[in-house]
Design an enzyme around this catalytic site. Structure first.
Site, PDB file in Angstrom:
ATOM      1  N   GLU A 101       0.637  -2.256  12.213  1.00 16.59           N
ATOM      2  CA  GLU A 101       0.610  -3.650  12.095  1.00 16.59           C
ATOM      3  C   GLU A 101       0.907  -4.173  13.660  1.00 16.59           C
ATOM      4  O   GLU A 101       1.074  -5.316  13.828  1.00 16.59           O
ATOM      5  CB  GLU A 101       1.723  -4.057  11.386  1.00 16.59           C
ATOM      6  CG  GLU A 101       1.364  -3.638   9.850  1.00 16.59           C
ATOM      7  CD  GLU A 101       2.418  -3.777   8.925  1.00 16.59           C
ATOM      8  OE1 GLU A 101       3.455  -4.286   9.289  1.00 16.59           O
ATOM      9  OE2 GLU A 101       2.320  -3.139   7.837  1.00 16.59           O
ATOM     10  N   TRP A 136       0.962  -1.124   0.016  1.00 18.04           N
ATOM     11  CA  TRP A 136      -0.066   0.130   0.034  1.00 18.04           C
ATOM     12  C   TRP A 136       0.841   1.388  -0.101  1.00 18.04           C
ATOM     13  O   TRP A 136       0.421   2.317  -0.204  1.00 18.04           O
ATOM     14  CB  TRP A 136      -1.007  -0.033   1.336  1.00 18.04           C
ATOM     15  CG  TRP A 136      -0.354   0.275   2.463  1.00 18.04           C
ATOM     16  CD1 TRP A 136       0.849  -0.642   2.957  1.00 18.04           C
ATOM     17  CD2 TRP A 136      -0.481   1.260   3.157  1.00 18.04           C
ATOM     18  NE1 TRP A 136       1.215  -0.040   4.098  1.00 18.04           N
ATOM     19  CE2 TRP A 136       0.437   1.027   4.607  1.00 18.04           C
ATOM     20  CE3 TRP A 136      -1.307   2.424   3.462  1.00 18.04           C
ATOM     21  CZ2 TRP A 136       0.513   1.878   5.608  1.00 18.04           C
ATOM     22  CZ3 TRP A 136      -1.365   2.984   4.746  1.00 18.04           C
ATOM     23  CH2 TRP A 136      -0.566   3.014   5.793  1.00 18.04           C
ATOM     24  N   ASP A 137       2.097   1.121   0.218  1.00 15.44           N
ATOM     25  CA  ASP A 137       3.191   2.139   0.279  1.00 15.44           C
ATOM     26  C   ASP A 137       2.913   3.382  -1.120  1.00 15.44           C
ATOM     27  O   ASP A 137       2.952   4.047  -1.051  1.00 15.44           O
ATOM     28  CB  ASP A 137       4.590   1.550   0.321  1.00 15.44           C
ATOM     29  CG  ASP A 137       4.921   0.835   1.570  1.00 15.44           C
ATOM     30  OD1 ASP A 137       3.908   0.248   1.997  1.00 15.44           O
ATOM     31  OD2 ASP A 137       5.912   0.612   1.682  1.00 15.44           O
ATOM     32  N   LYS A 188       3.015   1.011  15.981  1.00 12.91           N
ATOM     33  CA  LYS A 188       4.186   0.606  14.998  1.00 12.91           C
ATOM     34  C   LYS A 188       4.304   1.935  14.085  1.00 12.91           C
ATOM     35  O   LYS A 188       5.400   2.410  13.959  1.00 12.91           O
ATOM     36  CB  LYS A 188       4.042  -0.447  14.163  1.00 12.91           C
ATOM     37  CG  LYS A 188       5.448  -0.904  13.399  1.00 12.91           C
ATOM     38  CD  LYS A 188       5.000  -1.996  12.459  1.00 12.91           C
ATOM     39  CE  LYS A 188       6.266  -2.328  11.539  1.00 12.91           C
ATOM     40  NZ  LYS A 188       5.897  -3.352  10.744  1.00 12.91           N
ATOM     41  N   GLN A 189       3.251   2.529  13.696  1.00 11.64           N
ATOM     42  CA  GLN A 189       3.129   3.504  12.748  1.00 11.64           C
ATOM     43  C   GLN A 189       1.870   4.477  12.654  1.00 11.64           C
ATOM     44  O   GLN A 189       0.887   3.851  13.180  1.00 11.64           O
ATOM     45  CB  GLN A 189       3.602   2.931  11.197  1.00 11.64           C
ATOM     46  CG  GLN A 189       2.373   1.992  10.764  1.00 11.64           C
ATOM     47  CD  GLN A 189       2.805   1.292   9.701  1.00 11.64           C
ATOM     48  OE1 GLN A 189       3.612   0.216   9.887  1.00 11.64           O
ATOM     49  NE2 GLN A 189       2.484   1.414   8.500  1.00 11.64           N
TER      50      GLN A 189
END
Length: 801
Positions: free
Chosen positions: A496, A369-370, A600-601
């Site tokens: 994630e 998806w980046d 995580k992000q």
């Protein structure tokens, strides 16, 4: 390894800071693999890692063709229905970079003899990598070598090298060997899941030909059955006494030039390379394709290829350049990021953009998806044709996505979490298949592209079907509960470290947008909807689901939980987590991560950026503060989003710190894994942090909006972008912003919420002051490294590991 002054080589900067180039002033064998990634050249079809010309020493050899892969088994500890059974791994194809040099029988090898000077320069205006070497052999023969390498942005299949050899003091015999090498030995892999699978001898020879100064090798893969060809042709200048021979074998093609050089004489070898691959074309057809590409390159000539390359990049920079005053590292890094983002997709032409581009084998060469969420926004506003091609590739894989959805018992399309050719290659379903948000990310990229370009043909032929099939997925994945609200349960959002949750806010907001945009786009193309089987009742069901979508909110804390009940989980014990235990996924079981408040992000914070209209300004500020204290940034994707949102809510210095992290991810090798390839999304984040962050740029529904503000460490920011046929330049200082129409039709813009018309004359408007807010805190030890040291403290804040 320590220098005479006691500074470790790892701590010394590898590259100088210059506005338009990346220069390595000395050869650092301890950082060789990092430099090979940084100096990689690509055009989206062909990628060459920045290996030394003579092939050795190397950190990681690498030559890649977009979407050329080998299949491998994907073993599961326990099999279950719906798990993918095979994976796809990018492979190192035939290496055409190698030019070995022998000086009176001594091979040029920088590990032996004496290196007097070694410099490499990546020129981001010329699109070339130049190397200067002065070396004395163990037999005391001193020689000077200059090589310039390029991968053509104008001729998709072509790369070229100009290689010059000169004696420094005395006469000498030199032998140059220009090679094509297949099935190179690769270093052993490691256990890091972000690295790649190593496949041994994946190529089987089908043909090898040597003729004159031309050599051609054809191979196919053992399992996937893909066929590739690599060819080289040469133009050679030197003394009349030169002897030239060519030879070929199944895995090696070689041209050898032997001559004697007197002081003042030069041997020049111009090496033209061409590559092609296909899953369908015959061996003779692929042979002829590469021979034809070589003929075109030779006809253009070395100087012609350089001129084409410069013209292509001049056109790009005219609509993409970013200027930064006050932070020289960021100035270099944003251009470096733009250059590599362009290289990743410029000539991909209906193939994917991998997470590492074509700079290394990290993540097995997969796309995630980046691409749609972080890379395509940059390309949409700077090189829109490349964005269209990337989305057209997704459309080509739509039948596979529909098959995957059916396998999962769903309607519409379920795009793969990680893939090369459209098949799901993620063996861990909680962080793969369950991350359904990728479908909304792709649809969002479609809507963004159409909004920026008004490309109606693309919308009809490509965009509409993607929107329809992803809307069908959401309608079947979610459900109306007994209270009438629409829920999407059992999914994984961008974070994630929180998997298989109910009503992830980011996922639900993006799905809602997907559903509404599909319904609106269907109304514009009723004839196409008939072909897709969309009727008024189905479109109405999409609107109903969107209007009833659950968006969780924690009244007690006054923030949006990342997903239902997230804010009720125990908080991770950051104070007890050792600095060397990051990233957490390499040191703690997912079971423990999934049931704690640790991020995580950016997840909810990413929703603040991409779905900002769904939140009040106060909600944005409170949400950002809450999630700052939980986010450990174990993903390189996070810092750019935190930079953009921090700037939007008024934490300008913190935004500058996060900008530094995303922009310098690879130039400073912050995650110590640049050896596996560059983080293309992170490099694209340098543009986002500046343009969307400090420029406050947002675009949707034909409205291009800006809310610019600068941190103290940047005195001026100027950037260019393309929108609806207009090329706009924005220049921001601490007091005012100036908007200029460089070409195209007059355009309506918004500055801090005020509408104005931009036509022939530049418009200057004052900057609104940023609201003052208390600085948020991060998990202990996970603060971003400061771009400026706090004037009230002698010590900088600690950086990330």
């Amino acid at each position: 390894m320590t220098d005479p002054e006691g500074q470790t080589s790892v701590d010394r900067p590898v590259f100088t800071v210059e506005p338009w180039c990346v220069r390595e002033p000395e050869l650092r064998l301890d950082r060789l693999a990092q430099s090979e990634s940084v100096f990689a050249l690509s055009n989206g079809h062909l990628g060459l890692r920045g290996n030394l010309d003579e092939g050795e020493p190397h950190g990681l050899p690498g030559t890649y063709l977009n979407s050329f892969y080998e299949q491998r088994p994907l073993p599961q500890a326990e099999t279950a229905y719906g798990y993918p059974e095979s994976g796809q791994t990018v492979i190192n194809v035939t290496n055409g970079k190698v030019i070995r040099l022998l000086v009176d029988d001594e091979p040029l090898d920088v590990r032996y003899g004496r290196v007097h000077h070694h410099e490499r320069v990546l020129d981001m205006q010329a699109g070339t990598l130049t190397r200067h070497v002065e070396w004395t052999s163990p037999a005391d023969q001193r020689i000077r070598v200059t090589s310039t390498r390029m991968v053509s942005l104008a001729q998709r299949a072509v790369a070229a090298i100009c290689y010059d050899v000169e004696p420094v003091h005395q006469s000498m015999r030199v032998v140059a060997q220009s090679e094509l090498v297949a099935n190179e030995a690769l270093p052993d892999g490691d256990k890091d899941p972000r690295a790649s699978a190593i496949l041994d001898h994946p190529l089987i020879s089908e043909e090898h030909v040597a003729n004159g100064t031309k050599v051609l090798l054809l191979h196919r893969t053992r399992q996937s059955g893909l066929r590739m060809a690599a060819g080289m042709s040469h133009h050679i200048e030197g003394p009349d006494s030169m002897a030239i021979e060519t030879e070929s074998s199944p895995d090696v093609g070689r041209l050898t030039v032997a001559t004697r050089l007197e002081p003042g004489q030069r041997l020049r070898i111009i090496k033209y390379l061409a590559y092609g691959w296909s899953s369908r074309r015959s061996r003779p057809a692929l042979h002829d394709q590469v021979v034809g590409a070589l003929a075109g390159a030779r006809q253009t000539g070395w100087e012609g290829l350089l001129a084409e390359q410069r013209h292509f990049l001049d056109e790009f920079w005219c609509g993409a350049d970013v200027e930064v005053d006050g932070d020289a590292e960021i100035q270099q890094a944003v251009r470096f990021g733009l250059f590599h983002t362009l290289q990743a997709g410029a000539r991909a032409e209906r193939r994917m953009i991998p997470a590492k581009g074509l700079t290394g084998p990290g993540y097995d060469g997969h796309t995630f998806w980046d691409t749609e969420t972080f890379v395509l926004p940059v390309l949409t506003y700077t090189a829109p044709d490349a964005a269209a091609d990337a989305l057209a590739w997704r459309h080509m894989t739509l039948p596979l996505a529909c098959e995957r959805a059916a396998q999962l018992g769903l309607h519409g399309a379920a795009f793969p979490w990680r893939t090369i050719r459209g098949h799901e290659c993620s063996g861990y379903w909680p962080a793969g298949t369950a991350a359904f948000h990728i479908n909304a990310d792709i649809s969002d990229a479609v809507v963004r592209y159409v909004d920026a370009t008004q490309d109606e043909r693309f919308e009809r032929e490509i965009g509409l079907e993607i929107l329809v099939q992803t809307a069908r997925l959401w309608r079947s994945l979610g459900h109306h509960d007994v209270g009438g609200v629409f829920r999407i349960d059992g999914v994984t959002g961008p974070d994630e470290y929180s998997a298989v949750v109910d009503n992830n806010v980011y996922t639900n907001l993006m799905a809602r947008r997907n559903l509404l945009e599909a319904a609106e786009t269907a109304m514009r193309h009723p004839d196409m909807c008939d072909r897709l089987g969309v009727d008024a009742e189905e479109a109405a069901s999409w609107r109903d689901a969107a209007s009833a979508m659950v968006i969780p909110y924690d009244e007690r804390l006054g923030v949006h939980p990342q997903s239902e009940n997230f804010t009720n989980h125990a908080r991770w014990d950051f104070s007890a987590t050792k600095p060397d235990h990051y990233p957490l996924l390499l040191h703690f079981p997912y079971f423990d991560l999934y049931r704690k408040q640790v991020v995580k992000q950016a997840d909810l914070v990413l929703a603040l950026h991409l779905c900002g209209e769904e939140f009040t300004e106060e909600q944005k500020a409170r949400n950002f503060e809450y999630y700052e204290s939980l986010t450990v940034r174990d993903s390189s994707l996070s810092a750019q989003t935190q930079a953009v949102v921090a700037a939007g809510v008024g934490h300008l210095e913190l935004a500058h710190d996060y900008l530094g992290e995303t922009a310098l991810m690879d130039l400073h090798d912050l995650n110590r894994n640049t050896r596996d390839g560059l983080h293309v999304a992170s490099m694209a984040g340098a543009w986002s942090g500046l343009v969307a962050g400090f420029g406050g740029m947002r675009a949707s529904g034909g409205r291009l909006r800006f809310a610019p503000r600068l941190p103290g460490g940047i005195s001026r920011l100027a950037f260019r972008m393309r929108y609806r046929g207009s090329r706009v330049r924005v220049e921001v200082t601490g007091e005012a912003a100036t908007y200029e129409l460089l070409d195209g039709p007059a355009i309506t813009l918004w500055h801090h919420g005020e509408e104005f018309e931009l036509a022939d004359e530049p418009v200057e408007l004052p900057i609104e002051q940023v609201p003052t807010r208390p600085a948020p805190t991060q998990p202990a030890g996970r603060e971003p490294a400061p771009r400026r040291i706090d004037p009230h403290s002698r010590e900088p804040r600690p950086g990330i590991t």
